[in-house]
Design a protein around this motif. Structure first.
Motif, short mmCIF file in Angstrom:
data_model
loop_
_atom_site.label_atom_id
_atom_site.label_comp_id
_atom_site.label_asym_id
_atom_site.label_seq_id
_atom_site.Cartn_x
_atom_site.Cartn_y
_atom_site.Cartn_z
N TYR A 65 0.89 -1.25 -0.30
CA TYR A 65 0.11 -0.49 -0.12
C TYR A 65 1.13 1.32 0.20
N ASP A 66 2.18 1.31 1.28
CA ASP A 66 2.45 2.63 1.32
C ASP A 66 3.32 2.40 0.02
N GLN A 67 4.01 1.27 -0.85
CA GLN A 67 5.22 1.90 -2.01
C GLN A 67 4.23 2.09 -2.87
N THR A 68 2.97 1.32 -3.34
CA THR A 68 2.60 1.91 -4.21
C THR A 68 1.86 2.76 -4.52
N LYS A 69 1.19 3.69 -3.41
CA LYS A 69 1.29 5.44 -3.34
C LYS A 69 2.25 6.18 -3.73
N ARG A 70 2.97 5.90 -3.20
CA ARG A 70 4.43 6.65 -3.25
C ARG A 70 4.77 6.78 -5.29
N ILE A 71 4.72 5.48 -5.85
CA ILE A 71 4.86 5.51 -7.31
C ILE A 71 4.18 6.24 -7.90
N LEU A 72 2.25 6.35 -7.13
CA LEU A 72 1.53 7.14 -7.99
C LEU A 72 1.46 7.53 -8.02
N GLU A 73 2.16 8.70 -6.68
CA GLU A 73 2.22 10.20 -6.43
C GLU A 73 3.41 10.56 -7.55
#
Length: 310
Positions: free
Chosen positions: A195-203
């Protein structure tokens, strides 16, 4: 922690029927490949048969619901509520680079999830044991015994808190704790790090397109976290369910010595893919569960408790 406990408890109540189906599929027909002994032939058949025999509320929604709520108050609060603090604590100890300036990397998030997941499961283990047992045995009772379900002909367990007292007296307070902690560590690590990593990538891709909206990023990251957690944790989840359901009644002995014995005998008797039994209902629970609980957690953190996003 309060925000996480509220978010997890609310979603667990809603999705408890899927947890019941998963547990029944995992605990039936153990150490046997004889399909004729199966009570349920898959998730859909399980749902249909349980509703037909026991009704939706009594057969799918109610079993283990009290234990599940108590579990998520302590376990869920620790696993998800302490995750941001665990990330910061682990990141502060990394021995490389400009650690105070650099953002936590993926390995840091994985380790933080392992730590909070393990801790939450260790504390909430007794409620997990009761939840699994009550969900596995649930059925219709007549004349003091079950007449439907996996435990047909056997007497039902007492209430949740009576079961807890029984665990204390029988020495089973931490039964299956190894498998449970491993499962929770993997689920939390897969869930929160993905969840954390996907959010960072999408940001980083949010200048234009749908990912410029935080709500879309949160929902996408929640979906990825559900798939990751269900897949990574499935084998340990099955072992945990079987050990916790492996009760010792008068005149009977436990079927498994420990978690490794359970895993080995399951693979030997049923094949390696047996470790992923119940994956579909597991994902159908974890996937929607995370897609509700994680956005709800973000709202509670920012709008109710005045904290930052995850």
């Amino acid at each position: 922690m309060a925000a996480a406990a509220c978010a997890m408890t609310s979603t667990s109540i809603v999705f408890n029927p899927l947890d019941v189906v998963k547990t029944k599929l995992q605990t039936q027909n153990q150490l046997s490949t004889d399909s004729s002994k199966r009570v349920y032939d898959g998730a859909v058949h399980c749902v249909r048969r349980v509703i037909k025999e026991d009704g939706f509320v009594k057969g799918l929604w109610a079993p283990g619901i009290v234990a599940s709520v108590v579990r998520d108050i302590c376990n869920g609060g620790i696993r998800m509520g302490l995750y941001p603090a665990a990330v910061r604590a682990v990141h502060a100890q990394v021995p490389w680079g400009e650690k105070q300036q650099a953002a936590p990397n993926f390995a840091t998030r994985v380790l933080a999830g392992l730590l909070t997941g393990f801790s939450g499961a260790l504390i909430g283990n007794p409620t997990d044991v009761i939840k699994v047992r009550l969900q596995a045995e649930a059925g219709t009772v007549a004349n003091g015994v079950y007449i439907t379900g996996l435990y047909k002909g056997q007497a039902p367990s007492p209430t949740t808190f009576s079961c807890l007292a029984e665990l204390v007296s029988s020495g089973g307070w931490f039964r299956g704790v190894g498998a449970n902690c491993a499962r929770a560590a993997l689920v939390t690590s897969g869930q929160m790090s993905a969840y954390d990593q996907t959010k960072r990538i999408l940001e980083k891709q949010s200048a234009t397109g749908p990912f410029q909206y935080e709500g879309v990023r949160i929902m996408t990251a929640s979906f990825v976290s559900g798939v990751t957690a269900a897949t990574v944790a499935a084998p340990v989840d099955l072992v945990r369910s079987r050990i916790m359901d492996d009760r010792q009644r008068p005149g009977q002995t436990a079927a498994y010595k420990n978690a490794l014995d359970c895993a080995w005998r399951t693979v030997k008797a049923e094949g390696p893919f047996a470790l992923w039994k119940g994956w579909v209902p597991s994902y159908l629970r974890l996937g929607p569960h995370f897609m509700v609980s994680l956005p709800l957690l973000e709202v509670l953190r920012t709008q109710v408790f005045g904290l930052g996003t995850m």
